[in-house]
Scaffold this motif. Structure first.
Motif, PDB file in Angstrom:
ATOM      1  N   SER A  89      69.056 -23.982  25.258  1.00 21.55           N
ATOM      2  CA  SER A  89      69.079 -23.120  26.440  1.00 21.55           C
ATOM      3  C   SER A  89      70.510 -22.805  26.855  1.00 21.55           C
ATOM      4  O   SER A  89      71.295 -23.714  27.141  1.00 21.55           O
ATOM      5  CB  SER A  89      68.362 -23.801  27.611  1.00 21.55           C
ATOM      6  N   PRO A  90      70.878 -21.522  26.932  1.00 26.20           N
ATOM      7  CA  PRO A  90      72.245 -21.192  27.360  1.00 26.20           C
ATOM      8  C   PRO A  90      72.525 -21.607  28.812  1.00 26.20           C
ATOM      9  O   PRO A  90      73.675 -21.898  29.155  1.00 26.20           O
ATOM     10  CB  PRO A  90      72.318 -19.674  27.192  1.00 26.20           C
ATOM     11  N   ARG A  91      71.479 -21.651  29.638  1.00 27.04           N
ATOM     12  CA  ARG A  91      71.698 -22.108  31.015  1.00 27.04           C
ATOM     13  C   ARG A  91      71.976 -23.606  31.050  1.00 27.04           C
ATOM     14  O   ARG A  91      72.811 -24.070  31.834  1.00 27.04           O
ATOM     15  CB  ARG A  91      70.494 -21.742  31.881  1.00 27.04           C
ATOM     16  N   ALA A  92      71.298 -24.351  30.209  1.00 28.12           N
ATOM     17  CA  ALA A  92      71.596 -25.782  30.121  1.00 28.12           C
ATOM     18  C   ALA A  92      73.029 -25.989  29.651  1.00 28.12           C
ATOM     19  O   ALA A  92      73.732 -26.881  30.142  1.00 28.12           O
ATOM     20  CB  ALA A  92      70.609 -26.468  29.177  1.00 28.12           C
ATOM     21  N   TRP A  93      73.485 -25.166  28.705  1.00 27.63           N
ATOM     22  CA  TRP A  93      74.886 -25.262  28.281  1.00 27.63           C
ATOM     23  C   TRP A  93      75.817 -24.977  29.467  1.00 27.63           C
ATOM     24  O   TRP A  93      76.793 -25.702  29.678  1.00 27.63           O
ATOM     25  CB  TRP A  93      75.203 -24.236  27.184  1.00 27.63           C
ATOM     26  N   VAL A 134      67.608 -10.480  27.598  1.00 28.49           N
ATOM     27  CA  VAL A 134      66.892 -10.446  28.867  1.00 28.49           C
ATOM     28  C   VAL A 134      67.788 -11.022  29.957  1.00 28.49           C
ATOM     29  O   VAL A 134      68.522 -11.997  29.732  1.00 28.49           O
ATOM     30  CB  VAL A 134      65.565 -11.251  28.783  1.00 28.49           C
ATOM     31  N   LEU A 135      67.767 -10.394  31.121  1.00 31.91           N
ATOM     32  CA  LEU A 135      68.333 -10.980  32.332  1.00 31.91           C
ATOM     33  C   LEU A 135      67.199 -11.714  33.021  1.00 31.91           C
ATOM     34  O   LEU A 135      66.231 -11.087  33.465  1.00 31.91           O
ATOM     35  CB  LEU A 135      68.898  -9.897  33.262  1.00 31.91           C
ATOM     36  N   ALA A 136      67.317 -13.022  33.108  1.00 32.55           N
ATOM     37  CA  ALA A 136      66.207 -13.811  33.632  1.00 32.55           C
ATOM     38  C   ALA A 136      66.587 -14.440  34.970  1.00 32.55           C
ATOM     39  O   ALA A 136      66.662 -13.763  35.987  1.00 32.55           O
ATOM     40  CB  ALA A 136      65.776 -14.863  32.606  1.00 32.55           C
ATOM     41  N   TYR A 137      66.838 -15.741  34.970  1.00 34.73           N
ATOM     42  CA  TYR A 137      67.145 -16.460  36.209  1.00 34.73           C
ATOM     43  C   TYR A 137      68.481 -17.184  36.036  1.00 34.73           C
ATOM     44  O   TYR A 137      68.936 -17.422  34.912  1.00 34.73           O
ATOM     45  CB  TYR A 137      66.039 -17.470  36.526  1.00 34.73           C
ATOM     46  N   GLY A 138      69.081 -17.561  37.164  1.00 33.14           N
ATOM     47  CA  GLY A 138      70.345 -18.285  37.103  1.00 33.14           C
ATOM     48  C   GLY A 138      71.388 -17.549  36.302  1.00 33.14           C
ATOM     49  O   GLY A 138      72.221 -18.153  35.621  1.00 33.14           O
ATOM     50  N   ASN A 139      71.389 -16.222  36.376  1.00 32.31           N
ATOM     51  CA  ASN A 139      72.187 -15.412  35.459  1.00 32.31           C
ATOM     52  C   ASN A 139      73.688 -15.628  35.596  1.00 32.31           C
ATOM     53  O   ASN A 139      74.403 -15.793  34.616  1.00 32.31           O
ATOM     54  CB  ASN A 139      71.840 -13.933  35.664  1.00 32.31           C
ATOM     55  N   ALA A 140      74.183 -15.621  36.835  1.00 30.16           N
ATOM     56  CA  ALA A 140      75.630 -15.626  37.029  1.00 30.16           C
ATOM     57  C   ALA A 140      76.296 -16.922  36.577  1.00 30.16           C
ATOM     58  O   ALA A 140      77.524 -16.964  36.398  1.00 30.16           O
ATOM     59  CB  ALA A 140      75.950 -15.364  38.500  1.00 30.16           C
ATOM     60  N   ARG A 141      75.524 -17.985  36.397  1.00 29.39           N
ATOM     61  CA  ARG A 141      76.131 -19.247  35.959  1.00 29.39           C
ATOM     62  C   ARG A 141      76.689 -19.150  34.537  1.00 29.39           C
ATOM     63  O   ARG A 141      77.585 -19.925  34.169  1.00 29.39           O
ATOM     64  CB  ARG A 141      75.101 -20.378  36.044  1.00 29.39           C
ATOM     65  N   LEU A 142      76.171 -18.209  33.743  1.00 32.20           N
ATOM     66  CA  LEU A 142      76.666 -18.088  32.355  1.00 32.20           C
ATOM     67  C   LEU A 142      78.096 -17.564  32.335  1.00 32.20           C
ATOM     68  O   LEU A 142      78.979 -18.197  31.737  1.00 32.20           O
ATOM     69  CB  LEU A 142      75.728 -17.197  31.542  1.00 32.20           C
ATOM     70  N   ILE A 172      68.540 -18.305  44.471  1.00 29.32           N
ATOM     71  CA  ILE A 172      69.358 -18.921  43.421  1.00 29.32           C
ATOM     72  C   ILE A 172      70.264 -17.883  42.768  1.00 29.32           C
ATOM     73  O   ILE A 172      71.388 -18.205  42.338  1.00 29.32           O
ATOM     74  CB  ILE A 172      68.450 -19.604  42.365  1.00 29.32           C
ATOM     75  N   GLU A 173      69.825 -16.628  42.706  1.00 24.26           N
ATOM     76  CA  GLU A 173      70.641 -15.587  42.083  1.00 24.26           C
ATOM     77  C   GLU A 173      71.821 -15.220  42.977  1.00 24.26           C
ATOM     78  O   GLU A 173      72.938 -14.994  42.488  1.00 24.26           O
ATOM     79  CB  GLU A 173      69.789 -14.353  41.795  1.00 24.26           C
ATOM     80  N   ALA A 174      71.587 -15.151  44.277  1.00 22.85           N
ATOM     81  CA  ALA A 174      72.685 -14.829  45.194  1.00 22.85           C
ATOM     82  C   ALA A 174      73.724 -15.940  45.202  1.00 22.85           C
ATOM     83  O   ALA A 174      74.942 -15.678  45.202  1.00 22.85           O
ATOM     84  CB  ALA A 174      72.145 -14.586  46.598  1.00 22.85           C
ATOM     85  N   ALA A 175      73.264 -17.186  45.212  1.00 20.30           N
ATOM     86  CA  ALA A 175      74.201 -18.317  45.209  1.00 20.30           C
ATOM     87  C   ALA A 175      75.035 -18.326  43.935  1.00 20.30           C
ATOM     88  O   ALA A 175      76.256 -18.559  43.967  1.00 20.30           O
ATOM     89  CB  ALA A 175      73.438 -19.627  45.356  1.00 20.30           C
TER      90      ALA A 175
END
Length: 816
Positions: free
Chosen positions: A597-601, A650-658, A720-723
């Motif tokens: 998972s790229p978000r986990a990374w 795909v743009l999913a969730y927690g996007n800006a953290r990447l 979560i996306e705004a944060a």
């Protein structure tokens, strides 16, 4: 016979039926925002309801029954209007009743509907059933609604007085769509009230789905076997013109001596209160005067839907001899047409439309001779009468209640699709006072965070503002809570409580440092309990009975736990916490290199970078950082294209953290390629998540996300996306010093405060919590852990700006 033209000559205006609209939506090219229609789950219908005696009550009851039969009863409630203090003995579907002349009753009803999470209101409008000048009290209810509104117009006036004009114009403006039952109603709305045709749906008046019967089948029920039956039914009032049929009877009887005229229905309640039964008595006197007393049979009672079927079934000819043209809807005419009756009518507006194409016969107003001639003609020629019946019956198959219920639900679905594509700011939101200026930040309030935390950890969900114990706990949320607690410890340690602007509530209960000392240990203990040494993984979901729901949690939850542990090690000065966190961090970090998972990374990288701030020489941590950051960069470069500058398709969730992770690691390692990728992807994400009209922040919705080449889901928008956007943009600001990134952070943060599609605040200034998201028509009023922590983490980060640097400029808060 030529009839006078009673409508506008301009026939270029038209209304497209809801079914055609639905088909057009499915075949249209892709648009920017995802707008697939969906059915509402909770519908409230406002309008009179049986056992009140009036046509609107019958209509509303039948409509509700039809929708319930077709789509289920759980989704439906009714709110009728009482015209008497004692009210009526309503069925269970009626959840609330309005007092006709009490303004507060209307205001309270709006609050009741909002509170009960109704997601669609359907108003049955007739000027006379609501209190106030021209029924204006209903506006107090409509202005307070937070959900979409579809209004059915039972009367559309050609010559409204100023009060009627004002009321109708505001109803049209407050309504998402208007349903009419005749094309002429649509024409009046467009020509007189300036309503765009695209906002109007044509759904016919519903009728029971009756068999095509010989009238002889029902005549014995009323003792008229062997008779030719003429019928008029409905609530009696002087404008019905029944006297004209009675005056025609002698001429009819001269040709057909076995004719009887049934008049079924009670006097209209309002007429009866004012005048008693004077009109009926005058009709009885007239019948006696012209010598047809024995041929005119009055059934002086309110006719139930079941009896109405039998009355209509017995009729050979149905007559509506109304005296005035200005009637755009007649329920009794629709019912007779649906039963396949031969019909004679005066040319009021609805009759002209329904009886077109020889589905009935029209006679002039106030003309007993014409009524007599047409009645005799139809009785003399059974073949013509039967052909008229058949045309009427076949035409009315599209008017049966099942089809009408489908038409209403298609209109509702269109509204929801329109809201997804172009959100509408409710009147109540436009009237909400904005408590903060654009360059102000709200005070920190931790009372809701405390409420959501017990001695086990932070519960993940809430019911409004109370913890939902049924859903238990999550490692995800306790990791976020631990990060916040450490951030607050750091803020307090740096001696800037005046910057944090902790409110009076916080000063009474203790500082942010007090919160951190009391609760950081709880959250850290939860993570320790969540870790499974045998598997080297964190579990995620813990039930309220303290039993784990799965042996291994998601990769993302593991990454968030590492982020939290790294934050403790990088920022906290509590040696006990650091010791516990260090042990967990050492045991759980190696597993991260196995994740896909790229978000986990990204979460892991955020944690490693926090950790390396205190332990920069840890080569194992550096190796994991190198592996994961390279993977993230290579993923971006392999997927990126000129029009899709992102890590996945795909743009999913927690996007800006990447991009935040690339910026953080790239700047720490002086890796310009990584920083460039982070800035480019964040810039593209920021543009993608911006309203083209007003420029405010619009996060990708969780209801479908956004796939490359597809449509964006505009809702449900998540905190979560705004944060994440706040954090990533502030990181870009630190890396580049470019003020536009600071402005982007402010824009994302103001989403919480009401600069969003609906102009509704997600932040609750009373509790300090945050609502769970933005739906197409309202905010989700639950204040769960993820939402509240997202807001508080974003607030603390915004407070970290030097002297809370305000934005250079923000998009205006204009109405959508």
């Amino acid at each position: 016979m030529a009839l006078p033209i009673t409508v506008f000559p301009n026939r270029t205006l038209e209304v497209v039926s809801p079914r055609l609209l639905a088909r057009e939506m499915t075949s249209a090219p892709s648009v920017r925002w995802q707008s697939q229609p969906s059915l509402p789950s909770r519908i409230a219908v406002i309008g009179n309801y049986l056992p009140r005696h009036c046509g609107i009550a019958t209509f509303t009851t039948d409509l509700c029954s039809a929708i319930a039969d077709e789509y289920g009863t759980a989704r439906l409630m009714a709110l009728p209007v009482n015209d008497t203090e004692e009210g009526y003995d309503y069925p269970a579907r009626v959840r609330w009743s309005l007092a006709q002349d009490d303004v507060k009753s209307y205001q309270d009803a709006a609050e009741f509907l909002n509170f009960n999470n109704v997601d669609m209101v359907c108003l049955q409008h007739e000027y006379g059933i609501f209190g106030g000048p021209a029924g204006s009290h209903i506006l107090h209810l409509l202005r307070g609604l937070k959900m979409p509104l579809v209004t059915t117009l039972h009367t559309v006036l050609r010559e409204p007085d100023p009060s009627q004009m004002r009321v109708m114009e505001e109803i049209a403006e407050l309504s998402d769509r208007l349903i009419v039952m005749s094309q002429l109603s649509s024409q009046f709305l467009q020509e007189i009230f300036k309503v765009p045709g695209s906002k109007i749906d044509m759904v016919p008046h519903g009728v029971p789905d009756l068999p095509f019967l010989d009238p002889k089948f029902c005549k014995d029920r009323f003792g008229v076997e062997g008779k030719a039956v003429l019928l008029t039914f409905g609530l009696l009032s002087p404008n019905k013109g029944i006297e004209n049929v009675i005056q025609a009877l002698p001429q009819i009887l001269s040709s057909h001596k076995h004719v009887v005229y049934l008049v079924a229905g009670a006097t209209h309640p309002h007429i009866f209160r004012r005048e008693g039964d004077r009109y009926r008595e005058s009709l009885q006197a007239l019948a006696k005067k012209v010598g047809v007393e024995s041929q005119v049979i009055f059934h002086n009672r309110f006719v139930s839907p079941e009896e109405m079927v039998e009355f209509i079934g017995s009729a050979d000819i149905y007559i509506t001899p109304y005296r005035h043209e200005a009637q755009v809807v007649s329920g009794t005419l629709a019912y007779a047409l649906g039963a396949g009756k031969a019909i004679i009518s005066t040319p009021y507006w609805h009759a002209i439309e329904l009886l077109d194409d020889r589905r009935g016969a029209l006679v002039p107003f106030e003309n007993p001779d014409a009524i007599a001639q047409k009645t005799v003609e139809l009785l003399d020629t059974p073949a013509i009468r039967h052909a008229m019946r058949k045309r009427a019956y076949l035409f009315a198959r599209e008017m049966v209640w099942k089809r009408v219920a489908q038409g209403y639900m298609e209109s509702f679905a269109r509204v929801r699709g329109d809201r997804m594509a172009g959100p509408k700011v409710q009147f109540s939101a436009r009237m909400t006072d904005k408590s903060l200026d654009e360059d102000q930040l709200p005070p920190l309030k931790l009372n809701h965070l405390r409420r959501m935390t017990d001695d086990t950890g932070m519960l993940q969900h809430s019911v409004f503002t109370i913890p939902n114990r049924n859903e238990g706990y999550a490692t995800d949320d306790n990791a976020r809570a631990l990060i916040l607690a450490v951030q607050l410890e750091q803020v307090d340690r740096e001696h800037v409580p005046e910057r944090l602007d902790v409110g009076r509530y916080e000063r009474r209960l203790g500082s942010a440092d007090s919160f951190s000392a009391n609760f950081a240990g709880v959250y850290l203990s939860f993570l320790e309990h969540a870790f499974s040494p045998a598997k080297g993984r964190f579990r995620n979901f813990l039930r309220y009975d303290r039993r784990w729901s799965e042996p291994v949690g998601s990769e993302d939850s593991h990454g968030r736990a590492l982020w939290a542990l790294g934050t403790v090690l990088g920022r906290s000065q509590d040696q006990g916490f650091r010791g516990a966190a260090g042990r967990l961090f050492e045991y759980s970090l190696p597993t991260a290199v196995e994740f896909s998972s790229p978000r986990a990374w990204a979460y892991t990288l955020l944690g490693i970078q926090e950790y390396l701030a205190s332990y920069p020489g840890d080569r194992d941590a550096q190796k994991v950082r190198s592996v994961l950051s390279r993977r993230l960069l290579e993923m971006y470069e392999s997927v990126r294209s000129p029009d899709w500058k992102w890590f996945e398709n795909v743009l999913a969730y927690g996007n800006a953290r990447l991009p935040q992770a690339l910026l953080l690691v790239g700047s720490a390692c002086s890796d310009h390629r990584m920083v460039s990728a982070g800035l480019e992807s964040l810039d593209w994400l920021s543009q993608t998540q911006r309203c083209e009209t007003n420029g405010h922040f619009v996060p990708i919705g969780a209801h479908g996300f956004y796939r490359q080449g597809g449509e964006k889901a505009r809702f449900d928008q998540q905190p979560i996306e705004a944060a994440g956007a706040v954090s990533a943009c502030l990181q870009a600001y630190r890396v580049t010093g470019d003020g536009r990134w600071r402005n982007q952070a402010w824009s994302a943060f103001h989403w919480f405060l009401g600069n969003n599609d609906l102009q509704l605040p997600l932040y609750d200034s009373v509790t300090g919590g945050c609502r769970d998201g933005l739906h197409p028509d309202r905010a989700n009023e639950n204040q769960g852990a993820e939402s509240t922590l997202s807001f508080l983490m974003a607030l603390v980060e915004m407070r970290s700006l030097p002297e809370f640097e305000p934005p250079e400029s923000l998009p205006t808060d204009t109405q959508l």
